[in-house]
Design a protein around this motif. Structure first.
Motif, PDB file in Angstrom:
ATOM      1  N   ASN A   1       0.827  -1.209   0.000  1.00  0.00           N
ATOM      2  CA  ASN A   1       0.000   0.000   0.000  1.00  0.00           C
ATOM      3  C   ASN A   1       0.859   1.255   0.000  1.00  0.00           C
ATOM      4  N   ALA A   2       1.932   1.259   0.780  1.00  0.00           N
ATOM      5  CA  ALA A   2       2.820   2.428   0.838  1.00  0.00           C
ATOM      6  C   ALA A   2       3.468   2.680  -0.523  1.00  0.00           C
ATOM      7  N   ARG A   3       3.850   1.619  -1.208  1.00  0.00           N
ATOM      8  CA  ARG A   3       4.476   1.766  -2.528  1.00  0.00           C
ATOM      9  C   ARG A   3       3.503   2.343  -3.559  1.00  0.00           C
ATOM     10  N   SER A   4       2.214   2.048  -3.400  1.00  0.00           N
ATOM     11  CA  SER A   4       1.229   2.499  -4.388  1.00  0.00           C
ATOM     12  C   SER A   4       0.422   3.715  -3.930  1.00  0.00           C
ATOM     13  N   ARG A   5       0.786   4.303  -2.809  1.00  0.00           N
ATOM     14  CA  ARG A   5       0.006   5.417  -2.264  1.00  0.00           C
ATOM     15  C   ARG A   5       0.120   6.648  -3.158  1.00  0.00           C
TER      16      ARG A   5
ATOM     17  N   ALA B   1      10.789  10.247  -2.002  1.00  0.00           N
ATOM     18  CA  ALA B   1      12.136  10.274  -1.430  1.00  0.00           C
ATOM     19  C   ALA B   1      12.147   9.709  -0.012  1.00  0.00           C
ATOM     20  N   ASN B   2      11.006   9.713   0.634  1.00  0.00           N
ATOM     21  CA  ASN B   2      10.859   9.210   2.000  1.00  0.00           C
ATOM     22  C   ASN B   2      10.455   7.736   2.038  1.00  0.00           C
ATOM     23  N   LEU B   3      10.214   7.132   0.877  1.00  0.00           N
ATOM     24  CA  LEU B   3       9.621   5.797   0.810  1.00  0.00           C
ATOM     25  C   LEU B   3      10.493   4.711   1.439  1.00  0.00           C
ATOM     26  N   ASP B   4      11.790   4.700   1.178  1.00  0.00           N
ATOM     27  CA  ASP B   4      12.651   3.658   1.747  1.00  0.00           C
ATOM     28  C   ASP B   4      12.626   3.699   3.276  1.00  0.00           C
ATOM     29  N   MET B   5      12.695   4.894   3.848  1.00  0.00           N
ATOM     30  CA  MET B   5      12.630   5.035   5.302  1.00  0.00           C
ATOM     31  C   MET B   5      11.275   4.548   5.816  1.00  0.00           C
ATOM     32  N   LEU B   6      10.199   4.902   5.113  1.00  0.00           N
ATOM     33  CA  LEU B   6       8.864   4.499   5.525  1.00  0.00           C
ATOM     34  C   LEU B   6       8.708   2.978   5.491  1.00  0.00           C
ATOM     35  N   ILE B   7       9.183   2.345   4.446  1.00  0.00           N
ATOM     36  CA  ILE B   7       9.084   0.886   4.328  1.00  0.00           C
ATOM     37  C   ILE B   7       9.871   0.205   5.449  1.00  0.00           C
ATOM     38  N   ASP B   8      11.041   0.724   5.760  1.00  0.00           N
ATOM     39  CA  ASP B   8      11.815   0.172   6.871  1.00  0.00           C
ATOM     40  C   ASP B   8      11.040   0.322   8.179  1.00  0.00           C
ATOM     41  N   TRP B   9      10.444   1.475   8.375  1.00  0.00           N
ATOM     42  CA  TRP B   9       9.667   1.748   9.597  1.00  0.00           C
ATOM     43  C   TRP B   9       8.458   0.821   9.679  1.00  0.00           C
ATOM     44  N   ILE B  10       7.727   0.668   8.580  1.00  0.00           N
ATOM     45  CA  ILE B  10       6.568  -0.236   8.525  1.00  0.00           C
ATOM     46  C   ILE B  10       6.985  -1.655   8.903  1.00  0.00           C
ATOM     47  N   SER B  11       8.127  -2.082   8.405  1.00  0.00           N
ATOM     48  CA  SER B  11       8.572  -3.467   8.604  1.00  0.00           C
ATOM     49  C   SER B  11       8.855  -3.803  10.067  1.00  0.00           C
ATOM     50  N   HIS B  12       9.040  -2.793  10.922  1.00  0.00           N
ATOM     51  CA  HIS B  12       9.332  -3.031  12.335  1.00  0.00           C
ATOM     52  C   HIS B  12       8.103  -2.895  13.242  1.00  0.00           C
ATOM     53  N   TYR B  13       6.937  -2.817  12.661  1.00  0.00           N
ATOM     54  CA  TYR B  13       5.684  -2.626  13.415  1.00  0.00           C
ATOM     55  C   TYR B  13       5.502  -3.678  14.507  1.00  0.00           C
ATOM     56  N   ASN B  14       5.728  -4.936  14.180  1.00  0.00           N
ATOM     57  CA  ASN B  14       5.495  -6.022  15.140  1.00  0.00           C
ATOM     58  C   ASN B  14       6.543  -6.082  16.244  1.00  0.00           C
ATOM     59  N   SER B  15       7.729  -5.543  16.017  1.00  0.00           N
ATOM     60  CA  SER B  15       8.804  -5.645  17.008  1.00  0.00           C
ATOM     61  C   SER B  15       8.996  -4.367  17.825  1.00  0.00           C
ATOM     62  N   ARG B  16       8.435  -3.244  17.366  1.00  0.00           N
ATOM     63  CA  ARG B  16       8.558  -2.001  18.134  1.00  0.00           C
ATOM     64  C   ARG B  16       7.738  -2.095  19.417  1.00  0.00           C
ATOM     65  N   THR B  17       8.083  -1.251  20.390  1.00  0.00           N
ATOM     66  CA  THR B  17       7.326  -1.185  21.643  1.00  0.00           C
ATOM     67  C   THR B  17       6.874   0.242  21.940  1.00  0.00           C
ATOM     68  N   ASP B  18       6.949   1.120  20.948  1.00  0.00           N
ATOM     69  CA  ASP B  18       6.612   2.527  21.137  1.00  0.00           C
ATOM     70  C   ASP B  18       5.116   2.781  20.907  1.00  0.00           C
ATOM     71  N   THR B  19       4.746   4.040  20.886  1.00  0.00           N
ATOM     72  CA  THR B  19       3.354   4.448  20.705  1.00  0.00           C
ATOM     73  C   THR B  19       2.795   4.073  19.326  1.00  0.00           C
ATOM     74  N   PHE B  20       3.687   3.754  18.377  1.00  0.00           N
ATOM     75  CA  PHE B  20       3.287   3.413  17.014  1.00  0.00           C
ATOM     76  C   PHE B  20       3.205   1.906  16.783  1.00  0.00           C
ATOM     77  N   SER B  21       3.420   1.119  17.793  1.00  0.00           N
ATOM     78  CA  SER B  21       3.599  -0.321  17.639  1.00  0.00           C
ATOM     79  C   SER B  21       2.294  -1.105  17.585  1.00  0.00           C
ATOM     80  N   LYS B  22       2.399  -2.318  17.081  1.00  0.00           N
ATOM     81  CA  LYS B  22       1.259  -3.240  17.075  1.00  0.00           C
ATOM     82  C   LYS B  22       0.811  -3.505  18.515  1.00  0.00           C
ATOM     83  N   THR B  23       1.761  -3.653  19.413  1.00  0.00           N
ATOM     84  CA  THR B  23       1.430  -3.891  20.823  1.00  0.00           C
ATOM     85  C   THR B  23       0.581  -2.755  21.386  1.00  0.00           C
ATOM     86  N   ALA B  24       0.970  -1.519  21.126  1.00  0.00           N
ATOM     87  CA  ALA B  24       0.211  -0.363  21.612  1.00  0.00           C
ATOM     88  C   ALA B  24      -1.186  -0.332  20.995  1.00  0.00           C
TER      89      ALA B  24
END
Length: 162
Positions: free
Chosen positions: A98-102, A117-140
């Motif tokens: 979805n991010a690639r086609s937005r 220009a921000n896409l590579d950073m965004l994809i990397d950030w998206i990929s860590h959703y399940n392992s993050r523990t911050d306010t943006f995480s799947k756990t939260a």
């Protein structure tokens, strides 16, 4: 009155669903991305107290609304006033696709090129959703969803789109 909160990973389809609900239900729409960041480069997060001023103004000005974002710390302020919550709990691969086609988001980026220009950073950030523990995480997000006692729906694909 209709008061809906939508949350999930970046690229899960929050903005698309929120825009559709806002249009169909004549709801005011607040994308938390627009009030979570200071207008500086590199990006810097606004304090929760600063963002809360914008949220309170929005809530006071609108009886029917949809609010969307990935910021659990901000969503905690609005969920008690919501009638419904929707958790877009899509697989990471779907969020990345979805991010690639937005399409260009002019309220966030000055051009499509700046967004891309921000896409590579965004994809990397998206990929860590399940392992993050911050306010943006799947756990939260799971905690927000579990804690809400009203009408709630979890989608695991974008098949809910009409």
């Amino acid at each position: 009155m209709t008061k809906v909160v939508i949350f999930g990973n970046s690229g899960s389809g929050k903005s698309t669903l929120a825009k559709d609900l806002a249009l169909r239900g004549k709801l005011a729409h607040l994308d938390l991305d627009t009030i979570a960041w200071k207008p500086v480069h590199p990006p810097e997060r606004m304090s929760v107290s600063e963002s809360s001023i914008f949220i309170n103004d929005f809530l006071n000005d609108n009886n029917n609304w949809v609010i969307e974002g990935c910021y659990s710390d901000l969503l905690e302020m609005v969920i008690p006033r919501a009638d419904e919550v929707i958790f877009l709990n899509l697989p990471i691969s779907s969020c990345i696709a979805n991010a690639r086609s937005r399409p260009w988001e002019p309220h966030k980026y000055e051009s499509k090129e700046a967004q891309d220009a921000n896409l590579d950073m965004l994809i990397d950030w998206i990929s860590h959703y399940n392992s993050r523990t911050d306010t943006f995480s799947k756990t939260a997000h799971e905690k927000l969803f579990d804690k809400f006692h009203g009408n709630k729906t979890m989608y695991v694909s974008n098949e809910h789109r009409t």
